[in-house]
Design a protein around this motif. Structure first.
Motif, PDB file in Angstrom:
ATOM      1  N   ALA A   1       0.814  -1.213   0.000  1.00  0.00           N
ATOM      2  CA  ALA A   1       0.000   0.000   0.000  1.00  0.00           C
ATOM      3  C   ALA A   1       0.846   1.261   0.000  1.00  0.00           C
ATOM      4  O   ALA A   1       0.379   2.321  -0.404  1.00  0.00           O
ATOM      5  N   ASN A   2       2.087   1.157   0.477  1.00  0.00           N
ATOM      6  CA  ASN A   2       2.915   2.345   0.583  1.00  0.00           C
ATOM      7  C   ASN A   2       3.709   2.645  -0.680  1.00  0.00           C
ATOM      8  O   ASN A   2       4.468   3.600  -0.724  1.00  0.00           O
ATOM      9  N   THR A   3       3.587   1.830  -1.718  1.00  0.00           N
ATOM     10  CA  THR A   3       4.357   2.062  -2.930  1.00  0.00           C
ATOM     11  C   THR A   3       3.652   3.063  -3.835  1.00  0.00           C
ATOM     12  O   THR A   3       2.420   3.157  -3.849  1.00  0.00           O
ATOM     13  N   THR A   4       4.444   3.814  -4.596  1.00  0.00           N
ATOM     14  CA  THR A   4       3.893   4.799  -5.520  1.00  0.00           C
ATOM     15  C   THR A   4       2.993   4.136  -6.549  1.00  0.00           C
ATOM     16  O   THR A   4       1.902   4.626  -6.861  1.00  0.00           O
ATOM     17  N   ALA A   5       3.457   3.001  -7.090  1.00  0.00           N
ATOM     18  CA  ALA A   5       2.671   2.293  -8.099  1.00  0.00           C
ATOM     19  C   ALA A   5       1.331   1.839  -7.544  1.00  0.00           C
ATOM     20  O   ALA A   5       0.302   1.908  -8.235  1.00  0.00           O
ATOM     21  N   SER A   6       1.326   1.372  -6.299  1.00  0.00           N
ATOM     22  CA  SER A   6       0.085   0.901  -5.687  1.00  0.00           C
ATOM     23  C   SER A   6      -0.900   2.049  -5.501  1.00  0.00           C
ATOM     24  O   SER A   6      -2.095   1.900  -5.764  1.00  0.00           O
ATOM     25  N   ARG A   7      -0.398   3.198  -5.055  1.00  0.00           N
ATOM     26  CA  ARG A   7      -1.279   4.351  -4.873  1.00  0.00           C
ATOM     27  C   ARG A   7      -1.836   4.816  -6.220  1.00  0.00           C
ATOM     28  O   ARG A   7      -3.000   5.187  -6.322  1.00  0.00           O
ATOM     29  N   PHE A   8      -0.991   4.807  -7.244  1.00  0.00           N
ATOM     30  CA  PHE A   8      -1.440   5.200  -8.583  1.00  0.00           C
ATOM     31  C   PHE A   8      -2.552   4.262  -9.062  1.00  0.00           C
ATOM     32  O   PHE A   8      -3.584   4.710  -9.567  1.00  0.00           O
ATOM     33  N   LYS A   9      -2.343   2.965  -8.895  1.00  0.00           N
ATOM     34  CA  LYS A   9      -3.331   1.978  -9.338  1.00  0.00           C
ATOM     35  C   LYS A   9      -4.641   2.128  -8.563  1.00  0.00           C
ATOM     36  O   LYS A   9      -5.729   1.972  -9.132  1.00  0.00           O
ATOM     37  N   THR A  10      -4.526   2.425  -7.259  1.00  0.00           N
ATOM     38  CA  THR A  10      -5.734   2.600  -6.457  1.00  0.00           C
ATOM     39  C   THR A  10      -6.518   3.810  -6.928  1.00  0.00           C
ATOM     40  O   THR A  10      -7.745   3.761  -7.066  1.00  0.00           O
ATOM     41  N   GLY A  11      -5.822   4.926  -7.190  1.00  0.00           N
ATOM     42  CA  GLY A  11      -6.488   6.122  -7.704  1.00  0.00           C
ATOM     43  C   GLY A  11      -7.161   5.864  -9.035  1.00  0.00           C
ATOM     44  O   GLY A  11      -8.302   6.291  -9.272  1.00  0.00           O
ATOM     45  N   LEU A  12      -6.472   5.144  -9.908  1.00  0.00           N
ATOM     46  CA  LEU A  12      -7.032   4.808 -11.218  1.00  0.00           C
ATOM     47  C   LEU A  12      -8.269   3.922 -11.069  1.00  0.00           C
ATOM     48  O   LEU A  12      -9.301   4.157 -11.707  1.00  0.00           O
ATOM     49  N   ALA A  13      -8.165   2.911 -10.205  1.00  0.00           N
ATOM     50  CA  ALA A  13      -9.277   1.970 -10.023  1.00  0.00           C
ATOM     51  C   ALA A  13     -10.500   2.657  -9.431  1.00  0.00           C
ATOM     52  O   ALA A  13     -11.634   2.385  -9.847  1.00  0.00           O
ATOM     53  N   VAL A  14     -10.291   3.539  -8.464  1.00  0.00           N
ATOM     54  CA  VAL A  14     -11.425   4.233  -7.845  1.00  0.00           C
ATOM     55  C   VAL A  14     -12.108   5.149  -8.864  1.00  0.00           C
ATOM     56  O   VAL A  14     -13.342   5.208  -8.935  1.00  0.00           O
ATOM     57  N   ALA A  15     -11.311   5.858  -9.661  1.00  0.00           N
ATOM     58  CA  ALA A  15     -11.901   6.741 -10.674  1.00  0.00           C
ATOM     59  C   ALA A  15     -12.708   5.943 -11.689  1.00  0.00           C
ATOM     60  O   ALA A  15     -13.788   6.361 -12.119  1.00  0.00           O
TER      61      ALA A  15
END
Length: 205
Positions: free
Chosen positions: A104-118
């Protein structure tokens, strides 16, 4: 497009973007957990997701969704389940600001989460098809108008996402004790549950 129409678009979009929906809730949560700088990765994913949804709307996918209630239902149920999953993650985060997921703390994970939520909200495609054209002048060149509207939309959206992330970071300073953090995590979880349920129950029109 007249100045009056553009200003009306700015005001309407500002209020719509400021409403605490899935994207803004995620920015608040990540802002509290990781700080606003780290949350820019989440923001990037969310903005890309919105751009993809607007692109799909421009390609006419909105008409397909409006004409196919079953497809629309399947997409929004999938999106709702993902938001509920995020709520589950927050609920079991306990007294820590980091989520249970190991990456959860990785940049890629945060990016993917933002993309998935949108992308989890297919209603945004229908919203784009119904909302944006209202501010276009039919007898004027379309491309410049779309450029102005979309540029304004993304500037407003990014501004509000950053504001929510900064708000979450400020909130993190108040979350000094494990008890407060647990309450925050549970509140975020309930909010994700509520947004997911609202999305699942949303109608096409």
């Amino acid at each position: 497009m007249s100045l009056e129409i553009w200003l009306a678009f700015i005001v309407a979009t500002s209020f719509i973007s400021a409403t605490p929906g899935p994207n803004m809730l995620l920015m608040l949560s990540h802002g509290a957990r990781y700080g606003w700088r780290a949350t820019t990765a989440t923001m990037s994913g969310a903005i890309l997701g919105l751009a993809l949804l607007l692109g799909l709307s421009a390609l006419g996918v909105s008409s397909v969704l409006a004409a196919s209630p079953l497809l629309f239902m399947a997409l929004k149920i999938a999106g709702a389940l993902y938001l509920i999953y995020l709520g589950y993650q927050c609920w079991y985060a306990g007294s820590k600001l980091s989520l249970p997921s190991g990456n959860a703390n990785t940049t890629a994970s945060r990016f993917k989460t933002g993309l998935a939520v949108a992308l989890s909200n297919p209603k945004a495609i229908l919203f784009a098809a119904a909302f944006l054209p209202q501010f276009l002048t039919p007898n004027a060149p379309q491309a410049p108008q779309w450029l102005i509207l979309l540029s304004s939309f993304f500037i407003i959206e990014i501004t509000w996402q950053l504001a929510y992330a900064l708000g979450g970071m400020s909130l993190a300073r108040w979350l000094e004790s494990g008890r407060r953090i647990q309450i925050f995590n549970r509140c975020c979880a309930l909010a994700f549950f509520a947004v997911g349920a609202a999305l699942a129950l949303a109608k096409i029109h």
